[in-house]
Design an enzyme around this catalytic site. Structure first.
Site, mmCIF file in Angstrom:
data_model
loop_
_atom_site.group_PDB
_atom_site.id
_atom_site.type_symbol
_atom_site.label_atom_id
_atom_site.label_comp_id
_atom_site.label_asym_id
_atom_site.label_seq_id
_atom_site.Cartn_x
_atom_site.Cartn_y
_atom_site.Cartn_z
ATOM 1 N N ASP A 73 0.846 -1.204 0.000
ATOM 2 C CA ASP A 73 0.000 0.000 0.000
ATOM 3 C C ASP A 73 0.884 1.257 0.000
ATOM 4 O OD1 ASP A 73 0.926 -0.535 2.588
ATOM 5 O OD2 ASP A 73 -0.810 0.374 3.557
ATOM 6 N N HIS A 97 9.963 -0.440 8.638
ATOM 7 C CA HIS A 97 9.107 -1.602 8.916
ATOM 8 C C HIS A 97 9.083 -2.579 7.738
ATOM 9 C CE1 HIS A 97 7.383 0.316 12.496
ATOM 10 N NE2 HIS A 97 7.109 1.388 11.778
#
Length: 315
Positions: A11, A241
């Site tokens: 995303d 991340h």
């Protein structure tokens, strides 16, 4: 040299961009395609961003638009984290004006590609798990055909980053995450327990941009707003991340796995909480009964992971 056939479910998203660049640059990664999902921005925008990045880097992997919302009923209203990823999902770095409309093809692409390469495809998912959950519900046979599913998500022994209970990717569609953890395929979660210790400082990011050519400089440029978000909290740099999860694909020796059955809460104050029943726990399983034993990288070597990212992205 081992080749890893990878589908990247994403995303974009600033930290997604670094992960995608790592996949594009790594000589052992065969990027079969990119599937997009809502999360850091609406899915029309994340699809546009994925195509923009691949084109900028000269890569022809197909991009398939995915879910525009969660499968979890009665979810709180979605909010787009523009204070982190900018109004356009890529730190307000200039991108094409048009977003991408069209049919949702991500789940079917996952099914078709996994069936076409039995035992070989590795899915790396760094957003909401909606596309994966839909795919395995539509075609349960793919659980036995995929090599593994690596996700960036969860917070097992540390607080979440959306609520004290939940990490963002899991919180955004907790029912989908519970489906993914409950399917009979091997899942390796790379959670906040490790990724919040994998911090790239601003000087390192600038150095990688300078040494890594135009491709890495684009990543550094679009990351500046993301760095600014952390600077406002007193940290000069950014957490990586999603790229931490990408490194697991190629360097699993840098990670320490904990195993157990996993459930995800999909209602109440702890919505999105990831709860693992550790493999060595004695006692009744209850709601974990019959679930497959999955893995989470609760520990690892952050410095070595960052060094690997630097090596690949400046090669």
């Amino acid at each position: 040299m081992t080749q890893h056939k990878v589908i990247f479910d994403t995303d974009p998203g600033v930290d997604d961009a670094l992960a995608l660049y790592y996949l594009v640059r790594h000589p052992q990664i065969d990027l079969l395609g990119v599937t997009t999902v809502f999360g850091n921005a609406p899915v029309a925008m994340t699809t546009r961003n994925a195509r923009f990045l691949l084109q900028a880097w000269g890569h022809d992997a197909p991009v398939h638009r995915g879910a525009e919302g969660p499968m979890t009923p009665d979810m709180p209203p979605e909010f787009w984290p523009t204070h982190i990823h900018g109004d356009n999902g890529l730190g307000n770095h200039p991108t094409p004006d048009a977003t991408v409309d069209g049919p949702e093809t991500a789940a079917q692409f996952l099914i078709d590609t996994i069936r076409a390469h039995p035992g070989e495809v590795r899915v790396l998912a760094v957003g909401r798990m909606t596309n994966l959950a839909r795919a395995v519900q539509m075609a349960p046979d793919i659980a036995g055909l995929v090599r593994d599913v690596v996700i960036m998500g969860g917070a097992f022994r540390v607080p979440g980053n959306i609520t004290p209970a939940a990490e963002a990717n899991i919180w955004g569609d907790p029912l989908a995450a519970d489906v993914v953890f409950g399917a009979d395929w091997p899942v390796i979660a790379v959670p906040l327990d490790l990724t919040t210790r994998t911090f790239m400082d601003s000087a390192t990011l600038a150095d990688l941009g300078a040494r890594g050519g135009a491709g890495m400089q684009l990543v550094a440029d679009l990351s500046q707003g993301y760095v600014g978000f952390y600077q406002a909290a007193g940290y000069d740099g950014m957490l990586v991340h999603d790229c931490t999860a990408a490194v697991y694909l190629t360097d699993p020796d840098l990670f320490t796995l904990t195993q157990g059955e996993v459930r995800v809460l999909s209602e109440g104050i702890a919505l999105g909480l990831t709860l693992m029943n550790p493999a060595d726990r004695q006692g009744p399983l209850g709601a974990w009964e019959g679930r497959p034993r999955q893995s989470a990288t609760l520990d690892g070597q952050p410095d070595a992971i960052l060094a690997r990212i630097a090596q690949v992205c400046t090669a």
